[in-house]
Scaffold this motif. Structure first.
Motif, short mmCIF file in Angstrom:
data_model
loop_
_atom_site.label_atom_id
_atom_site.label_comp_id
_atom_site.label_asym_id
_atom_site.label_seq_id
_atom_site.Cartn_x
_atom_site.Cartn_y
_atom_site.Cartn_z
N ALA A 95 0.82 -1.21 0.00
CA ALA A 95 0.00 0.00 0.00
C ALA A 95 0.86 1.27 0.00
N ARG A 96 1.85 1.31 0.89
CA ARG A 96 2.70 2.49 0.96
C ARG A 96 3.56 2.66 -0.30
N PRO A 97 4.24 1.60 -0.79
CA PRO A 97 4.98 1.76 -2.05
C PRO A 97 4.08 2.17 -3.22
N LEU A 98 2.84 1.68 -3.24
CA LEU A 98 1.92 2.06 -4.31
C LEU A 98 1.65 3.56 -4.28
N LEU A 99 1.43 4.10 -3.08
CA LEU A 99 1.19 5.53 -2.96
C LEU A 99 2.41 6.33 -3.39
N ILE A 100 3.60 5.86 -3.02
CA ILE A 100 4.82 6.56 -3.41
C ILE A 100 4.99 6.57 -4.92
N ILE A 101 4.70 5.43 -5.56
CA ILE A 101 4.81 5.35 -7.02
C ILE A 101 3.82 6.31 -7.69
N VAL A 102 2.59 6.38 -7.17
CA VAL A 102 1.60 7.29 -7.72
C VAL A 102 2.08 8.74 -7.60
#
Length: 266
Positions: A95-102
């Protein structure tokens, strides 16, 4: 009142070109090139609109634009809420890496990836089709994902946990509980995507090679080049091009303002 003057002045700066375009569409050639120039036409005429329909395949371009825009909006309201929900309401390690990528993709200017993305679509044989204009919407738009995510932060976790305890699947919880609550943000995202796609000029210019597939934006550009700046018909066509975007904004205005405000407050 004095505090509103800067806002009114700024709004007038943005509205004035549209007003000039609107009145020019109803002017005769003599009024357009009159000296000194006038804002209102002395002789109102609909000839420019008739000529625009004669010289430009408006209905063809309109149909093409509607097809691309509607598919893009559908892709947006399918993909963006799903990614936003997965990044904020599902407990998983990514979840956190996904937000960072976005967030990182939001910071990357589209001009940086323009050539590599074109080479990818060209390698897939999709140049000259609508695929490069439509498929990215089904993969999610970073800004809209982030906006919907910020809205979903306000959705109580207790509602979602209660649905899970009652035996609802993750997708059922998302579809029956989260989506109705997030409707203002989703409608806002749809309005954004509609306006972006409807007015997009660069991507159709790059990927569309067949005049029969042209959207309104590059169709009007082609008309501009072929008719030695026929300002009256060109402004009439631009008015027709602008009206759908204005209507969509006015229809979705209540949700649009609510979604933007709610997302900004989170």
């Amino acid at each position: 009142m004095l505090r509103s003057l800067p806002v009114i002045g700024l709004a007038a700066v943005f509205v004035f070109p549209f007003v000039v375009m609107l009145f020019t569409a109803f002017k005769t050639p003599e009024d357009i090139f009159s000296a000194p120039p006038t804002l209102l036409p002395e002789s109102w005429t609909l000839e420019n609109f008739a000529r625009a329909f004669e010289d430009i395949p408006v209905w063809l371009y309109l149909g093409n634009t509607l097809l691309v825009t509607v598919l893009s909006v559908i892709g947006t309201i399918i993909s963006c809420p799903l990614v936003a929900y997965a990044s904020v309401k599902i407990r998983w390690a990514g979840a956190r890496p996904l937000l960072i990528i976005v967030l990182l993709t939001m910071m990357l200017p589209p001009q940086v990836t323009l050539i590599p993305v074109f080479l990818i679509w060209n390698g897939l044989g999709a140049v000259g089709t609508y695929l490069p204009l439509v498929v990215p919407a089904f993969l999610g738009t970073p800004f809209l994902i982030f906006m919907i995510r910020q809205f979903l932060v306000s959705v109580p976790n207790e509602l979602i946990e209660a649905a899970r305890i009652d035996g609802a699947s993750e997708f059922r919880t998302y579809a029956q509980i989260v989506l109705p609550i997030a409707r203002p943000a989703i409608v806002t995202a749809a309005v954004f995507q509609f306006v972006w796609t409807w007015t997009d000029f660069l991507n159709p210019l790059i990927y569309l090679t067949d005049p029969d597939r042209y959207t309104l934006s590059i169709g009007l550009y082609a008309f501009f080049g072929q008719n030695d700046v026929a300002w009256g018909p060109l402004m009439a066509a631009c008015v027709l091009f602008t009206i759908p975007a204005v209507i969509v904004f006015l229809v979705g205005q209540r949700f649009f303002i609510g979604g933007v405000s709610a997302g900004a407050l989170k």
